[in-house]
Write a protein that holds these residues in place. Structure first.
Motif, PDB file in Angstrom:
ATOM      1  N   ARG A  38       0.837  -1.204   0.000  1.00 50.81           N
ATOM      2  CA  ARG A  38       0.000   0.000   0.000  1.00 50.81           C
ATOM      3  C   ARG A  38       0.869   1.250   0.000  1.00 50.81           C
ATOM      4  NH1 ARG A  38      -4.107  -3.252  -0.671  1.00 50.81           N
ATOM      5  NH2 ARG A  38      -3.262  -2.797  -2.688  1.00 50.81           N
ATOM      6  N   THR A 130     -14.631   7.885   3.325  1.00 48.51           N
ATOM      7  CA  THR A 130     -13.658   6.819   3.064  1.00 48.51           C
ATOM      8  C   THR A 130     -12.685   6.726   4.229  1.00 48.51           C
ATOM      9  OG1 THR A 130     -11.896   8.152   2.069  1.00 48.51           O
ATOM     10  CG2 THR A 130     -13.685   7.474   0.603  1.00 48.51           C
ATOM     11  N   SER A 131     -11.821   5.745   4.152  1.00 47.73           N
ATOM     12  CA  SER A 131     -10.721   5.679   5.115  1.00 47.73           C
ATOM     13  C   SER A 131      -9.635   6.666   4.697  1.00 47.73           C
ATOM     14  CB  SER A 131     -10.154   4.264   5.165  1.00 47.73           C
ATOM     15  OG  SER A 131      -9.491   3.962   3.952  1.00 47.73           O
ATOM     16  N   GLY A 133      -6.558   5.878   4.417  1.00 49.14           N
ATOM     17  CA  GLY A 133      -5.756   5.139   3.450  1.00 49.14           C
ATOM     18  C   GLY A 133      -6.353   5.238   2.055  1.00 49.14           C
ATOM     19  N   ALA A 134      -7.684   5.177   1.990  1.00 50.37           N
ATOM     20  CA  ALA A 134      -8.373   5.281   0.704  1.00 50.37           C
ATOM     21  C   ALA A 134      -8.095   6.631   0.063  1.00 50.37           C
ATOM     22  CB  ALA A 134      -9.878   5.101   0.898  1.00 50.37           C
ATOM     23  N   ILE A 137      -4.637   6.595  -1.288  1.00 51.66           N
ATOM     24  CA  ILE A 137      -4.528   5.771  -2.497  1.00 51.66           C
ATOM     25  C   ILE A 137      -5.155   6.503  -3.685  1.00 51.66           C
ATOM     26  CG2 ILE A 137      -5.434   3.677  -3.582  1.00 51.66           C
ATOM     27  CD1 ILE A 137      -4.998   2.317  -0.821  1.00 51.66           C
ATOM     28  N   ALA A 138      -6.291   7.161  -3.451  1.00 46.76           N
ATOM     29  CA  ALA A 138      -6.952   7.910  -4.517  1.00 46.76           C
ATOM     30  C   ALA A 138      -6.008   8.958  -5.088  1.00 46.76           C
ATOM     31  CB  ALA A 138      -8.225   8.577  -3.981  1.00 46.76           C
ATOM     32  N   GLN A 142      -4.508   7.437  -8.418  1.00 51.23           N
ATOM     33  CA  GLN A 142      -5.519   7.856  -9.388  1.00 51.23           C
ATOM     34  C   GLN A 142      -5.510   9.361  -9.612  1.00 51.23           C
ATOM     35  OE1 GLN A 142      -8.468   5.246 -10.717  1.00 51.23           O
ATOM     36  NE2 GLN A 142      -6.291   4.778 -10.881  1.00 51.23           N
ATOM     37  N   GLY A 143      -4.661  10.081  -8.891  1.00 50.71           N
ATOM     38  CA  GLY A 143      -4.588  11.534  -9.059  1.00 50.71           C
ATOM     39  C   GLY A 143      -5.853  12.258  -8.644  1.00 50.71           C
ATOM     40  N   LEU A 144      -6.577  11.680  -7.686  1.00 48.86           N
ATOM     41  CA  LEU A 144      -7.883  12.202  -7.295  1.00 48.86           C
ATOM     42  C   LEU A 144      -7.890  12.732  -5.878  1.00 48.86           C
ATOM     43  CD1 LEU A 144     -10.456   9.374  -8.090  1.00 48.86           C
ATOM     44  CD2 LEU A 144      -9.955  11.345  -9.508  1.00 48.86           C
ATOM     45  N   ALA A 145      -8.722  13.737  -5.628  1.00 44.35           N
ATOM     46  CA  ALA A 145      -9.135  14.057  -4.270  1.00 44.35           C
ATOM     47  C   ALA A 145     -10.513  13.443  -4.089  1.00 44.35           C
ATOM     48  CB  ALA A 145      -9.191  15.553  -4.052  1.00 44.35           C
ATOM     49  N   ILE A 146     -10.801  12.953  -2.885  1.00 43.56           N
ATOM     50  CA  ILE A 146     -12.099  12.276  -2.701  1.00 43.56           C
ATOM     51  C   ILE A 146     -13.259  13.268  -2.701  1.00 43.56           C
ATOM     52  CG2 ILE A 146     -11.161  10.234  -1.548  1.00 43.56           C
ATOM     53  CD1 ILE A 146     -12.248  11.551   1.106  1.00 43.56           C
TER      54      ILE A 146
END
Ligand code: FES
Lengths: 435, 111
Positions: A38, A130-131, A133-134, A137-138, A142-146
């Motif tokens: 991770r 989300t967590s 960690g999620a 990881i995003a 994935q180049g994302l903000a949640i």
């Protein structure tokens, strides 16, 4: 000699590296399409950010680990995209893209990694939550903000690290809630040359982050439009958000160790049941070795050391004679890191009182949508009876998320010590598989 | 649908009450566009997106509904642990959206 290594994160890579150096060709099984774990997970092909952007201060270690991973794959029986879903003395079951296989083993090193530990709060099952960690990881893979208005809550290094990483890419969190009070964190670390709590505070300060310490989330409102939270003085607040990430430290993925029959012991500091092991990583079951965050949370530096050490234990146990200097140096480094780790655990404890007091309507178990009230009403004398009565922990995640908070809720409800409610027993398959 | 520079979010999609999770595309988003189908309707994402990213960054809000009637879900852990992101991929069965890469023409069905 059939040696299996499960996991290709920091611990798994170093374990395999040492086995290969001794002339073995282990079976190497990784659930993800590629290794790295991770912490050093790689984005899929097509993303352009390099190691420095992805892994920050750890980019050198990430680069070295990925290089070792690439070099080792052809020297092993490398099996990515493969889930070990059952483990018994002598053999194990894997599935890869629907194809099942049973593999034999004489020695097995479990480097199964960890996941976030949570405190369920009302509303936490909604999209947008989300967590931690999620959320990391995003961003990393994935180049994302949640979301656009993100609140982060939890405790420990990951909380501030993620806040800093989001800030760096121009998406600073609107709210950061650290459940530990700075007084706790600063008291927790006497006798260490480097104070992790102070270092983290310095980092947060330099990044311009405003962190609410001693603050906890209370409820995610309908539709994940706002977060209710409580500050260190007991005042309640409401902050408009469109996403919330939460995590109070990590918990090891111990399901395979459990299926192997390893003995567990309750760790007071982490407030978790952990598989017993000796300093080299030998579990209580012959032939089973444990390394990295899958055995006990230590972080990636410890994981690399422990991976090598577990491989050396395998070599010793099959009659090889590795240089005693190598094991001595590793043991010393591991002992040093363990002291540091204990300080971190004291500085950023799991807020167990918050978990024990979660409102009745909280969906304690998100798989089966079971409330804290139902667990309390069961008044079961131990957690597996509570599980049988309520189905908490029986769902698809096998209690990965609800296990620790469910134990806190039950212990409080029946008025006994957390260790006395016991731990949820693992069952195969460790994750859903089609048979 | 997607900003050509690939740095801006589509803020649209989810009707009220079905979850409004919208992941914001921040970095490295000028990857090739990939067409797929979501519940029968054409949709677009980027090469390298996971199914979870494709759904959430596309403004579609959720990946499933809880079978217990407590509303929409969109995963939680993004690391294959919580098992709360299963989506049906036609011809392949139920897949974890967080750990499955989108392929052109994939037909996803949410439950
Ligand atoms: S989001 Fe948890 S398994 Fe996919």
């Amino acid at each position: 000699m059939s040696v299996v290594v499960v996991g290709a994160g920091p611990a798994g890579v170093r374990a395999v590296e040492r086995l290969v150096a001794a002339g073995l060709r282990p079976i190497w099984i990784e659930e993800a399409p590629d290794g790295g774990g991770r912490v050093f997970q790689k984005p899929p092909p097509g993303f352009s950010r390099g190691h420095r952007a992805l892994y920050g201060a750890d980019h050198g270690r990430a680069f070295a680990l990925h290089a070792a991973l690439a070099a080792l794959k052809p020297l092993t029986d490398w099996r990515p995209d493969t889930l070990v879903w059952n483990l018994r003395p002598g053999d194990l079951d894997v599935v890869s893209d629907g194809t099942h296989e049973r593999l034999g083993w004489e020695r097995i090193i479990l480097c199964t990694g960890a996941m976030d530990r949570v405190v369920p709060i009302p509303g936490w099952t909604q999209p947008g939550v989300t967590s931690l960690g999620a959320a990391q990881i995003a961003l990393k893979t994935q180049g994302l903000a949640i979301g656009r208005r993100v609140a982060l809550c939890g405790t420990g290094p990951l909380l501030l690290l993620l806040a800093q990483q989001l800030t760096k890419v121009g998406a600073p969190p609107v709210l950061v809630l650290e459940s530990a009070a700075w007084s706790t964190t600063l008291r927790a670390v006497p006798g260490l040359a480097w104070n992790p709590a102070a270092a983290l505070r310095g980092m947060a300060w330099r990044a311009g982050l405003k962190v609410q310490t001693g603050a906890v989330p209370l409820r995610v409102e309908e539709g994940c439009t706002a977060l209710r939270w409580r500050d260190s003085r007991g005042w309640e607040h409401r902050t408009e958000v469109d996403a919330v990430a939460m995590g109070w430290g990590l918990k090891p993925e111990t399901q395979l160790a459990d299926l192997a029959g390893a003995r567990f012991a309750f760790d007071r500091l982490q407030r978790l049941w952990l598989p017993e092991r000796d300093a080299a990583g030998r579990a209580s079951v012959p032939g089973v070795y444990l390394a990295g965050d899958g055995a006990s949370i230590g972080g990636s530096v410890v994981a690399e050391l422990a991976g090598t050490r577990a491989a050396l234990a395998v070599l010793q146990d099959i009659g090889e004679k590795p240089d005693p200097l190598e094991t001595t140096l590793l043991d010393r480094a591991l002992a040093r890191e363990a002291r540091f780790r204990r300080a971190l655990e004291r500085a950023f404890p799991y807020p167990h009182a918050l978990a024990a007091a979660m409102p009745d309507e909280t969906l304690l178990c998100r798989c089966e949508a079971i409330t804290a009230a139902e667990m309390r009403a069961s008044a079961a004398p131990e957690i597996n009876r509570g599980k049988a009565a309520t189905r908490v922990g029986m769902g698809r995640c096998q209690g990965r998320l609800c296990g620790p908070p469910a134990a806190e809720v039950l212990a409080q409800a029946i008025g006994c010590d957390i260790a006395e409610v016991g731990r949820l027993r693992g069952q195969m398959p460790v994750k859903p598989v089609v048979l | 649908m997607l900003d050509p520079k690939g740095r801006v979010v589509m803020v649209s999609g989810a009707p009220r009450g079905v979850g409004r999770a919208i992941a914001e595309r921040l970095l490295d988003q000028d990857r090739p566009v990939v067409d797929f189908f979501l519940d029968g309707a054409p949709a677009q994402a980027r090469a390298g997106d996971t199914l979870l990213t494709a759904i959430l960054a596309g403004g579609h809000g959720h990946v499933r509904h809880s079978e217990f009637g407590d509303g929409p879900r969109a995963g939680f852990c993004w690391m294959g642990a919580c098992q709360d992101c299963f989506v049906l991929v036609e011809g392949r069965g139920a897949r974890r959206a967080c750990g499955t890469l989108l392929e052109p023409g994939m037909k996803l069905r949410r439950r």
